[in-house]
Design an enzyme around this catalytic site. Structure first.
Site, PDB file in Angstrom:
ATOM      1  N   LYS A  11       0.810  -1.439   0.004  1.00 42.29           N
ATOM      2  CA  LYS A  11      -0.295   0.257   0.409  1.00 42.29           C
ATOM      3  C   LYS A  11       0.913   0.695  -0.251  1.00 42.29           C
ATOM      4  O   LYS A  11       2.274   1.261   0.264  1.00 42.29           O
ATOM      5  CB  LYS A  11      -0.863  -0.273   1.304  1.00 42.29           C
ATOM      6  CG  LYS A  11      -1.653  -1.017   1.482  1.00 42.29           C
ATOM      7  CD  LYS A  11      -2.404  -1.044   2.799  1.00 42.29           C
ATOM      8  CE  LYS A  11      -3.779  -2.347   2.417  1.00 42.29           C
ATOM      9  NZ  LYS A  11      -5.007  -2.050   3.592  1.00 42.29           N
ATOM     10  N   PHE A  59     -15.096   3.678   7.744  1.00 45.06           N
ATOM     11  CA  PHE A  59     -13.878   4.567   7.912  1.00 45.06           C
ATOM     12  C   PHE A  59     -13.783   4.112   6.417  1.00 45.06           C
ATOM     13  O   PHE A  59     -12.775   4.201   5.331  1.00 45.06           O
ATOM     14  CB  PHE A  59     -12.377   2.674   8.458  1.00 45.06           C
ATOM     15  CG  PHE A  59     -13.361   1.979   7.980  1.00 45.06           C
ATOM     16  CD1 PHE A  59     -12.536   0.350   7.064  1.00 45.06           C
ATOM     17  CD2 PHE A  59     -13.430   1.132   9.344  1.00 45.06           C
ATOM     18  CE1 PHE A  59     -13.037  -0.784   6.397  1.00 45.06           C
ATOM     19  CE2 PHE A  59     -13.887  -1.035   8.528  1.00 45.06           C
ATOM     20  CZ  PHE A  59     -13.321  -1.201   7.910  1.00 45.06           C
ATOM     21  N   ARG A  92      -1.052 -14.915   4.290  1.00 44.65           N
ATOM     22  CA  ARG A  92      -1.834 -14.068   5.404  1.00 44.65           C
ATOM     23  C   ARG A  92      -0.482 -14.237   7.333  1.00 44.65           C
ATOM     24  O   ARG A  92      -0.942 -13.209   7.339  1.00 44.65           O
ATOM     25  CB  ARG A  92      -2.616 -14.437   5.586  1.00 44.65           C
ATOM     26  CG  ARG A  92      -4.227 -14.647   3.927  1.00 44.65           C
ATOM     27  CD  ARG A  92      -4.313 -12.826   4.314  1.00 44.65           C
ATOM     28  NE  ARG A  92      -5.391 -12.852   5.253  1.00 44.65           N
ATOM     29  CZ  ARG A  92      -6.666 -11.592   5.853  1.00 44.65           C
ATOM     30  NH1 ARG A  92      -6.500 -10.604   4.337  1.00 44.65           N
ATOM     31  NH2 ARG A  92      -6.978 -11.255   6.321  1.00 44.65           N
ATOM     32  N   THR A  98      -5.049  -7.988  10.601  1.00 46.32           N
ATOM     33  CA  THR A  98      -4.998  -6.843  10.103  1.00 46.32           C
ATOM     34  C   THR A  98      -5.614  -5.283  10.400  1.00 46.32           C
ATOM     35  O   THR A  98      -4.682  -4.072  10.346  1.00 46.32           O
ATOM     36  CB  THR A  98      -7.388  -6.787  10.111  1.00 46.32           C
ATOM     37  OG1 THR A  98      -7.493  -8.137   9.006  1.00 46.32           O
ATOM     38  CG2 THR A  98      -7.674  -5.009   9.013  1.00 46.32           C
ATOM     39  N   ARG A 109       2.426  -6.878   9.186  1.00 48.41           N
ATOM     40  CA  ARG A 109       1.600  -5.398  10.049  1.00 48.41           C
ATOM     41  C   ARG A 109       2.182  -5.502  11.455  1.00 48.41           C
ATOM     42  O   ARG A 109       2.290  -4.292  11.564  1.00 48.41           O
ATOM     43  CB  ARG A 109       0.435  -5.917  10.189  1.00 48.41           C
ATOM     44  CG  ARG A 109      -0.350  -5.293   8.527  1.00 48.41           C
ATOM     45  CD  ARG A 109      -2.104  -6.389   8.105  1.00 48.41           C
ATOM     46  NE  ARG A 109      -2.148  -6.452   6.710  1.00 48.41           N
ATOM     47  CZ  ARG A 109      -2.935  -6.717   6.250  1.00 48.41           C
ATOM     48  NH1 ARG A 109      -4.239  -8.187   7.458  1.00 48.41           N
ATOM     49  NH2 ARG A 109      -4.335  -6.663   4.824  1.00 48.41           N
ATOM     50  N   HIS A 126      -1.801  -5.702   1.839  1.00 47.84           N
ATOM     51  CA  HIS A 126      -3.018  -5.671   1.377  1.00 47.84           C
ATOM     52  C   HIS A 126      -2.794  -7.718   1.082  1.00 47.84           C
ATOM     53  O   HIS A 126      -1.153  -7.785   0.960  1.00 47.84           O
ATOM     54  CB  HIS A 126      -3.862  -5.063   0.315  1.00 47.84           C
ATOM     55  CG  HIS A 126      -4.532  -6.416  -0.176  1.00 47.84           C
ATOM     56  ND1 HIS A 126      -6.299  -6.435   0.407  1.00 47.84           N
ATOM     57  CD2 HIS A 126      -5.125  -7.365  -1.307  1.00 47.84           C
ATOM     58  CE1 HIS A 126      -7.171  -6.962  -0.206  1.00 47.84           C
ATOM     59  NE2 HIS A 126      -6.359  -8.092  -1.538  1.00 47.84           N
TER      60      HIS A 126
HETATM   61  P1  IDP Z   1      -7.716  -7.549   5.609  1.00 47.13           P
HETATM   62  O1  IDP Z   1      -7.203  -6.569   4.724  1.00 47.13           O
HETATM   63  O2  IDP Z   1      -6.960  -7.991   6.148  1.00 47.13           O
HETATM   64  O3  IDP Z   1      -8.535  -8.026   4.937  1.00 47.13           O
HETATM   65  P2  IDP Z   1     -10.069  -6.627   4.831  1.00 47.13           P
HETATM   66  O4  IDP Z   1     -11.133  -6.397   6.484  1.00 47.13           O
HETATM   67  O5  IDP Z   1      -9.852  -7.081   3.644  1.00 47.13           O
HETATM   68  O6  IDP Z   1      -8.790  -6.975   6.469  1.00 47.13           O
HETATM   69  O7  IDP Z   1     -10.557  -4.510   5.462  1.00 47.13           O
HETATM   70  C1  IDP Z   1      -9.149  -3.991   4.289  1.00 47.13           C
HETATM   71  C2  IDP Z   1      -8.974  -2.490   5.225  1.00 47.13           C
HETATM   72  O8  IDP Z   1      -9.707  -2.042   5.381  1.00 47.13           O
HETATM   73  C3  IDP Z   1      -8.038  -3.705   5.913  1.00 47.13           C
HETATM   74  O9  IDP Z   1      -6.352  -4.105   5.850  1.00 47.13           O
HETATM   75  C4  IDP Z   1      -7.514  -1.602   7.250  1.00 47.13           C
HETATM   76  O10 IDP Z   1      -6.647  -0.909   6.432  1.00 47.13           O
HETATM   77  C5  IDP Z   1      -8.925  -1.327   6.550  1.00 47.13           C
HETATM   78  N1  IDP Z   1      -9.863  -1.842   7.958  1.00 47.13           N
HETATM   79  C6  IDP Z   1     -10.579  -3.264   8.009  1.00 47.13           C
HETATM   80  N2  IDP Z   1     -11.152  -3.006   9.266  1.00 47.13           N
HETATM   81  C7  IDP Z   1     -10.815  -1.875   9.036  1.00 47.13           C
HETATM   82  C8  IDP Z   1     -11.397  -2.276  10.829  1.00 47.13           C
HETATM   83  O11 IDP Z   1     -12.236  -1.556  11.626  1.00 47.13           O
HETATM   84  N3  IDP Z   1     -10.927  -0.160  11.343  1.00 47.13           N
HETATM   85  C9  IDP Z   1     -10.449   0.538  10.823  1.00 47.13           C
HETATM   86  N4  IDP Z   1      -9.328   0.072   9.851  1.00 47.13           N
HETATM   87  C10 IDP Z   1     -10.053  -0.998   8.949  1.00 47.13           C
HETATM   88 MG    MG Z   2      -9.444  -8.531   2.895  1.00 44.73          MG
END
Ligand code: IDP
Ligand code: MG
Length: 168
Positions: A11, A59, A92, A98, A109, A126
């Site tokens: 990112k 968000f 992962r 996350t 991360r 990501h």
């Molecule tokens: P992932 O990237 O671990 O698959 P996703 O739920 O797909 O998680 O969310 C995409 C992106 O959105 C995350 O990588 C993070 O940058 C942001 N994000 C996800 N959930 C939250 C949250 O609860 N608070 C703030 N940012 C979030």
């Molecule tokens: Mg995701």
């Protein structure tokens, strides 16, 4: 174990913080193969498609600003397709949770991510979450000829006349 493909996106914060080398080194621990790689600027439409499943989250709009580079003055991302046994889980695992605060400290991360005052998880990379998401995302970001392996069925099409930029 079945061979799988998975999409990694470094990112804009990862690029801004000069972390590409570190991230690639960490990911090489998986012994997976890189079968696609490129740097791209992220157009807003693509960002919305990529994160369509999160539309409506508090968000969401900030997340779109994040991935399109508006938060970092850095609109590049680096895209990588990793391929091999159990690729999705392996990547992962090294990526970490996350939420960077909950991620293992030695995960990517956990080591390099942070939570912004706004609450957004700025988490450096990501990584596709499952097989169907991996296929959807890879097809969104890559064309068949940009990938070294024939991952998914493709077809030939006649390209219509149109405009494109070329070197002068
Ligand atoms: P992932 O990237 O671990 O698959 P996703 O739920 O797909 O998680 O969310 C995409 C992106 O959105 C995350 O990588 C993070 O940058 C942001 N994000 C996800 N959930 C939250 C949250 O609860 N608070 C703030 N940012 C979030
Ligand atoms: Mg995701």
């Amino acid at each position: 174990m079945k061979n799988e493909a998975t999409l990694v996106i470094i990112k804009p914060d990862g690029l801004k913080k000069s972390l590409t080398g570190n991230i690639l080194s960490r990911l090489s621990e998986t012994k997976l193969k890189i079968i696609g790689a490129k740097i791209m600027k992220v157009e807003i439409d693509l960002a919305h498609k990529h994160y369509a499943h999160l539309k409506g989250k508090p968000f969401y709009l900030e997340l779109i600003d994040y991935i399109t580079g508006k938060k970092h003055g850095e609109n590049r991302v680096m895209l990588l397709i990793y391929w091999g046994p159990n690729a999705i889980d392996k990547v992962r695992q090294i990526a970490g949770a996350t939420n960077p605060e909950e991620a293992e400290p030695i995960s990517i991360r956990g080591a390099y991510g942070r939570i912004l005052t706004s609450g957004l998880f700025e988490n450096v990379i990501h990584a596709s979450s499952d097989l169907s998401e991996a296929e959807r995302e890879i097809k969104l970001w890559f064309e068949p000829d940009e990938i070294a392996y024939d991952l998914y069925p493709a077809k030939e099409t006649v390209v219509k006349e149109g405009k494109k930029r070329i070197w002068r």
